[in-house]
Enzyme design. Structure first.
Site: not given
Lengths: 92, 484
Positions: B80, B155, B179
């Site tokens: 990420k 996310s 997330s």
């Protein structure tokens, strides 16, 4: 909340906002606050506090790295530098 | 295209095949790069592909030759883009960090690097982790690989899409309110969040510091566990990590008592999600586990409490982005003007909303009514959880109240978007570990008139375990998926 509250908060948060954006955010805040206000119904004493299990956990400030070892890497990311210093506008 | 079957590949299988010389780390990395080249322009899972991926793979191959290879050596992973990898662009999908290159490796990266992981690239996300759909990225939405008109969740939507579409073997996400778990359920993969303090956040760009954890995303439970075992542990650089001397792992039992908070599953849940949930409960019974109804009296307040504490911490954490030391810099009339213009230009709409909301709940007149009250409620919730965990080994809920929604469906209504986190936030509020496990599919957008078949959308269930009970989650997750 009123428009002047948004203006004050934007100033505290250091974000420049257009009139249009302030009005939009005001509407959104009303709906978000409407949602989070449900906690006012909860029966809880706000002095409810407890320290966790992990305490006094800061590492010792010892064995410093060689001075200047990371300076170049860090300054590479700084928008404005002068002779190894970070440059900002006059404050006083 | 290579003939490695990426679809059925797991970390252990890839390791054994590389060890046996069936394929090399270079060939494996190339296979993933080929899929990325084909699919990423459409999916937008990766923001950056690292140009040195094959070079990293060559290093891994050397370790297979000299016998120092570990389980994760040569395993291609996606990271990420809010986790620092030295010299690589690390943007948190924000314009304010668009040109930022990390100055150091995050602790989790250092640990994976040591094991010989190949970093393929940085994945898309909601800006700074603010969102449940990846629509808040400054660099465009990530599409759901099961239906390109729908969101991947967020996310960590880039990481879950990358795993789901075979654009990497496993990935790192972060998890502040769900997330890693919610997008995993939308994309049909496993998403895991460890106990607060079990994994170092040093080098992960902070969102809500009392909530953030780095999590693993993978196709099955074992892979998520392998990645977690590599990244966990005490760290001098993150004082919130739990010292090894305080680690007390609860015992893993063969037959597990599963608690269901029925009082929390009454409204606002999609019919198909609820049906799938009941089927999952039946499956757990068939596997020999015991189901028990539990009561979490304050859980209805979890989401509202989260949307006070999290923005408060966001407003504080994002104050460091001022155009002075790193990131975007915009010229104003004076120093204050520099700050105002830089932050106006650099932050997207959701980041601004959260900063304003956080500034509000922390301001003198409202501090007691919001922040203090939320903090107290959080303590009460922790006690509720501790009490329930005296009776049950895990708590079960759906991961998300709906399957993946359409791109644009909720982007104009912040509160609707926030409701996507309803089942996941309580694990962050209380600090317990949690995992989302794929639990089946539901069909959407079929057309009964012309008999057109719809899209199969993945669903997920979430288990939460007591503090440091990661192993219980891995055990029941493997049981559920039928992993050995």
């Amino acid at each position: 909340m009123e428009l002047k509250d948004i203006e004050k908060l934007a100033e505290l948060a250091r974000i420049e906002m257009s009139q249009e954006e302030k009005e939009k955010i005001l509407g959104e805040m009303d709906s978000i606050l409407g949602f989070i206000d449900q906690i006012q119904k909860a029966d809880v004493n706000i002095t409810e506090r407890e320290a966790g299990d992990i305490r006094n956990i800061m590492r010792e400030d010892e064995n410093p790295h060689e001075s200047g070892k990371y300076t170049e890497d860090i300054l590479r990311e700084v928008p404005k530098t002068r002779e190894g210093y970070i440059e900002v506008k006059k404050i006083l | 295209m290579s003939n490695i079957d990426l679809k059925s590949l797991t970390i252990r299988k890839a390791h054994e095949d590389m060890k046996a010389g069936v394929f090399s780390a270079r060939e494996l990395t190339q296979a993933y790069l080929d899929v990325i080249a084909e699919k990423n322009p459409n999916l937008n899972a990766y923001l950056f592909i690292f140009e040195d991926a094959l070079k990293q793979a060559d290093e891994a191959d050397k370790r297979f030759k000299d016998g120092t290879a570990e389980l994760l050596t040569g395993i291609p992973m996606a990271i990420k883009n809010n986790i620092c990898i030295k010299d690589k662009p690390t943007t948190a999908a924000s314009k304010i960090l668009e040109n930022y290159r990390a100055v150091y490796d995050a602790t989790v990266i250092e640990k994976l690097r040591k094991a010989g992981v190949v970093f393929l690239g940085g994945t898309n996300m909601d800006e700074f982790g603010h969102g449940a759909s990846t629509e808040n990225s400054a660099f465009g939405v990530t599409k759901n690989p099961h239906d390109n008109t729908r969101v991947a969740g967020g996310s960590s939507g880039g990481s879950t899409t990358a795993v789901s579409a075979n654009c990497c073997l496993a990935a790192l996400g972060t998890d502040t309110g769900g997330s890693s778990r919610q997008p995993a359920s939308f994309c049909g993969v496993v998403g895991f969040k460890p106990t607060y303090g079990r994994v170092s956040r040093y080098g992960a760009i902070a969102m809500g510091s009392s909530l953030d954890q780095v999590g693993s995303i993978a196709k099955n439970v074992e892979d998520a566990e392998i990645v977690y075992n590599q990244i966990k542990g005490d760290d001098n650089m993150d004082s919130t990590t739990i010292p090894e001397s305080l680690i007390k792992e609860p015992k893993v039992k063969e037959k597990i008592v599963v608690g269901i908070p029925r009082n929390f599953l009454k409204e606002g849940i999609d019919e198909d999600v609820m049906k799938n949930f009941e089927e999952s409960v039946e499956k757990l019974k068939l596997l020999g586990h015991t189901i028990k109804e539990i009561n979490l009296p304050n859980i209805d307040y979890a989401l509202a409490t989260y949307y006070i504490i999290m923005p408060a911490e966001v407003s504080t954490n994002l104050s460091r982005f001022d155009g002075v030391r790193f990131g975007l810099h915009k010229e104003g009339e004076n120093l204050l003007g520099d700050y105002m213009k830089t932050r106006a230009e650099g932050f997207g709409p959701e980041a601004r909303r959260r900063i304003i909301l956080g500034t509000y709940v922390l301001s003198a007149g409202y501090y007691d009514a919001y922040y203090n009250k939320a903090t107290a409620l959080r303590e009460v919730m922790k006690k509720d959880f501790a009490k329930v965990f005296e009776e049950v080994d895990v708590i079960l809920t759906p991961t998300s109240p709906t399957p993946a929604f359409k791109i644009g469906e909720k982007s104009n209504d912040p509160v609707q978007m926030y409701l996507a986190d309803i089942f996941t936030v309580s694990a962050n509020m209380t600090g317990v570990p949690a995992i989302s496990i794929p639990s089946g599919f539901t069909e959407r957008d079929s057309n009964p008139v012309d008999g057109q078949k719809g899209k199969q959308l993945p669903l997920g269930i979430q288990f939460m375990a007591p503090w440091m009970g990661e192993n219980i989650l891995f055990k029941i997750g493997k049981d559920f998926l039928g992993e050995d």
